[in-house]
Enzyme design. Structure first.
Site, PDB file in Angstrom:
ATOM      1  N   GLY A 251       1.498   5.271   2.434  1.00  0.00           N
ATOM      2  CA  GLY A 251       1.667   4.753   3.317  1.00  0.00           C
ATOM      3  C   GLY A 251       2.455   3.292   3.215  1.00  0.00           C
ATOM      4  O   GLY A 251       3.416   2.668   3.785  1.00  0.00           O
ATOM      5  N   ASP A 252       1.874   2.540   2.029  1.00  0.00           N
ATOM      6  CA  ASP A 252       2.219   1.313   1.544  1.00  0.00           C
ATOM      7  C   ASP A 252       3.669   1.461   0.853  1.00  0.00           C
ATOM      8  O   ASP A 252       4.618   0.785   1.340  1.00  0.00           O
ATOM      9  CB  ASP A 252       1.390   0.784   0.687  1.00  0.00           C
TER      10      ASP A 252
END
Length: 315
Positions: A251-252
């Site tokens: 997600g980062d």
């Protein structure tokens, strides 16, 4: 330049095991240590893509010193704020079949003066930043309104803010109108207080958060893809993934790809999906390089599959 803010950073130690047996003495087949924390992961992905990034984070003890050194080795400028406590160490155990077991430490308590120094450090660097990404949970000592104060001060300095947090910290920050927020399905469900079973449910939840102040919502739906809901409409993106090795930091990586591509519209969504898809095919929390990114595998559309049942629905 993308400036990241990680209030609760970590050293992430990953051990690969044949299998995990409780109560046994286990020998790792491989191990690694990486600078960790959601904002720092964003910086790692930005640096891996060849862009300039500065990471603001509280650093304390020998663990903080090692984290600062590792940031430099990754090509990240460290804007560390010295604290009296020690930076936390998180442990990830990876079994041969890909099963992950994570042990996340609580982390140090931040004093009132250290919290103010963090805010001032962000203000000092904000004039050079194209985006400020504020990411992760808040450590002990920081109230839920701390992100709201950071967004307000950063907007006052003319900066654009991407916020990736959850719970009370996310809700409190919405009133300051962050430019983009990046929840996953579970965080999206928690924020609106109802279960999400379909892509359509996720779209409605994102629209609720826009109504509460978020200018854009970049929502990760896990294996089902990603949604971008903003003032210009709703977009859905997905990509083929051959083999999932680790979803740690995916997600980062997606947020990094989104911001590096401008942080708005379908091209930025496509970059987010491509970065996330590349990250899950890499070991541990390794961030993708340009050679790992395959934009040709990404499909974006305004024809949203509203009735599609989510692979991992949020209860």
């Amino acid at each position: 330049m993308i400036l990241t803010v990680t209030p609760n950073p970590s050293l992430d130690r990953t051990y690969e095991l044949r299998d995990l047996t409780r109560g046994a003495v286990l020998r790792a087949t491989a191990d690694r240590v990486d600078p960790g924390g959601k904002g720092i992961n964003v910086s790692r992905a930005v640096a891996a893509a060849g862009h300039r990034t500065v990471a603001v984070a509280p650093l304390g003890g020998p663990e903080g010193a090692l984290l600062a050194r590792l940031l430099g080795e990754h090509g990240i400028e460290a804007a560390g704020v010295r604290i009296t406590g020690s930076t936390r160490v998180n442990i990830t155990l990876v079994e041969a079949d890909g099963t992950l077991t994570k042990v996340n430490a609580t982390g140090p308590e931040i004093t009132e003066s250290e919290a103010e120094t963090l805010l001032e450090t962000v203000r000092t660097w904000s004039s050079d930043a194209d985006w400020i990404a504020c990411c992760g949970s808040l450590p002990r000592g920081l109230p839920p309104e701390w992100y709201a104060e950071l967004v307000a001060r950063s907007h006052g300095a003319g900066a654009r803010i991407a916020l990736d947090s959850s719970g009370a910290a996310l809700i409190a920050a919405l009133r300051e109108r962050p430019d983009v927020i990046k929840p996953n399905v579970e965080e999206l469900s928690e924020a609106v207080g109802r279960p999400l079973a379909t892509v359509g449910d996720a779209v409605k939840a994102a629209e609720v958060l826009r109504g509460r102040g978020a200018q854009a919502v970049l929502a990760s739906l896990g294996a089902d893809g990603q949604l971008l809901v903003d003032g210009s409409g709703t977009f859905f993106g997905s990509a083929r993934v051959e083999t999932v090795r680790s979803n740690v930091g995916a997600g980062d990586a997606s947020l990094a790809g989104f911001l590096a591509a401008g942080g708005a519209g379908r091209p930025a969504l496509a970059a987010a999906v491509a970065h996330g898809a590349a990250a899950v095919q890499l070991p541990g929390s390794v961030m993708p390089t340009p050679a790992d990114i395959d934009l040709s595998s990404v499909v974006t559309t305004t024809d949203i599959p509203l009735d599609r049942v989510l692979t991992e629905p949020a209860p």
